[in-house]
Write a protein that holds these residues in place. Sequence first.
Motif, PDB file in Angstrom:
ATOM      1  N   PHE A  74       0.894  -1.227  -0.143  1.00  0.00           N
ATOM      2  CA  PHE A  74       0.201  -0.044  -0.012  1.00  0.00           C
ATOM      3  C   PHE A  74       0.865   1.160   0.114  1.00  0.00           C
ATOM      4  N   GLY A  75       1.873   1.122   0.562  1.00  0.00           N
ATOM      5  CA  GLY A  75       2.895   2.397   0.661  1.00  0.00           C
ATOM      6  C   GLY A  75       4.032   2.391  -0.242  1.00  0.00           C
ATOM      7  N   GLY A  76       4.054   1.266  -1.237  1.00  0.00           N
ATOM      8  CA  GLY A  76       4.968   0.990  -2.195  1.00  0.00           C
ATOM      9  C   GLY A  76       4.679   1.393  -3.609  1.00  0.00           C
ATOM     10  N   LYS A  77       5.043   1.008  -4.509  1.00  0.00           N
ATOM     11  CA  LYS A  77       5.067   1.226  -6.030  1.00  0.00           C
ATOM     12  C   LYS A  77       3.844   0.716  -6.633  1.00  0.00           C
ATOM     13  N   THR A  78       2.722   0.966  -5.929  1.00  0.00           N
ATOM     14  CA  THR A  78       1.358   0.428  -6.428  1.00  0.00           C
ATOM     15  C   THR A  78       0.608   1.639  -6.531  1.00  0.00           C
ATOM     16  N   TRP A  79      -0.587   1.210  -7.397  1.00  0.00           N
ATOM     17  CA  TRP A  79      -1.664   2.435  -7.730  1.00  0.00           C
ATOM     18  C   TRP A  79      -2.816   1.556  -6.987  1.00  0.00           C
ATOM     19  N   ASN A  80      -3.349   2.657  -6.095  1.00  0.00           N
ATOM     20  CA  ASN A  80      -4.464   2.120  -5.016  1.00  0.00           C
ATOM     21  C   ASN A  80      -5.826   2.958  -5.441  1.00  0.00           C
ATOM     22  N   TYR A  81      -6.961   2.533  -5.441  1.00  0.00           N
ATOM     23  CA  TYR A  81      -8.186   2.775  -5.642  1.00  0.00           C
ATOM     24  C   TYR A  81      -8.529   3.929  -4.469  1.00  0.00           C
ATOM     25  N   VAL A  82      -9.023   5.255  -4.935  1.00  0.00           N
ATOM     26  CA  VAL A  82      -9.504   6.115  -3.926  1.00  0.00           C
ATOM     27  C   VAL A  82     -10.954   6.238  -4.133  1.00  0.00           C
ATOM     28  N   GLY A  83     -11.469   6.539  -5.377  1.00  0.00           N
ATOM     29  CA  GLY A  83     -12.995   6.530  -5.427  1.00  0.00           C
ATOM     30  C   GLY A  83     -13.342   6.855  -6.777  1.00  0.00           C
TER      31      GLY A  83
END
Length: 422
Positions: free
Chosen positions: A50-59
């Motif tokens: 979650f804090g690394g080189k990933t893209w995370n869904y926000v909304g």
Amino acid sequence: MTCPDTPVQGAAAEAPIHIKRKWPQEGHTRIPNWVYTDPDVFRKEMDVFFGGKTWNYVGLDCEVPEPGCYKRNWIGDRPVIMVRTESGDISVLENRCAHRGAQICWQNTGKVKDFTCPYHQWNYDLNGNLQGVPFRRGAMGKGGMPKDFDPKQNGIRKLRSVNRGGSVWATFADDAPSFEDYCGPEVLAEIDHMLPGKKLKLLGYTRQLIPSNWKMYLENLKDPYHATLLHTFYITFGLWRADSKSECIPTGGGAHSVMVSHNEGKKKTEATSEMSRFRDDLELLDLETVTPRAEFNRGRVGGAWVFPAAQFGIQANSLKTRHVIPRSPTEHELVFTYYGYEDDDEEMTRLRLKHANLLGPAGFVSMDDSEMLNQMQIGVGGYPDGKGIVEMGGRDTQPTDYMVTEVLIRAFYQYYREAMGL
């Protein structure tokens, strides 16, 4: 572009936690029970994934329709804010004051002119820039901040973010790959299928706290095998069955996945003899509950899991995102966001809402999953040295055109071990 055998990049080399555990010698066909309970494993996952080189869904951008509208969300255990700025763009900010780290937004949604921390009233604009510090010059000639304190260097951190078809994603890593390269062509095709560039319309939310490790839900959405056995509604009314045309595609080195099927309606076949929950005698007085109106997907259901914590999909006429928020090694929150398109007619909107009853905390289908994940957590918790078997459909990690397989779970743990350094 990221191809199916190119791993999604994590930050394992930067993570300070060393896990003193040994993976079973069978490799990705076994899952050790301790990955669902160990606090050190959980902490490292938060940093690596979650804090690394990933893209995370926000909304979805329709959740913040006007300047000042915001939505609070989480990337792993890190609180963030999605906000529409005065320019009409969307920013994703860390939800913590630059002063002492207190959360600035306490409500899940709202509308503001700016952000003020409740603790010491430090004030920020909608882009996170610090624009006011009470008593910055002190009081009565005493105290205050040092003269060289620079507000421009002490705002809220603004994350790198993208908007793809109305879905908003963010990363903490400035050197993460582009969103397109991160997802790869298969996953992007699914996102674009669900979000074709039309204006979105927010229909509502469901939220629940599930007493199980967050990866159990990830596995559940990569597991067509259970769906062909556990869910009476899926099986009986042809919404998801082992004898339907289907695809299971691991991608992103196993991190992501695409899983789709085709709604063929209620029928009795040779395969139903293996389905103890198939109810040939079960009839609904309201068949509309399981009967979609034809639209763009032409009966194709399912969608894509975008690692680490989001899924886009369609079931009947219900369009939704699923977002997993880890809360502890043994708990996760699950949020469904239901949406439609602004050009939907009144009848389609009604069906989208009605078919949403298949899913969510009390859904005809999803309530089965919530209970089973709780039972699974109880089962593995008492036996930390045990291990699960994921050999259905073989031991490889190649795409399949059938459902009786655990290939997506195997591919995920092949990726997981490498990223976590296990």
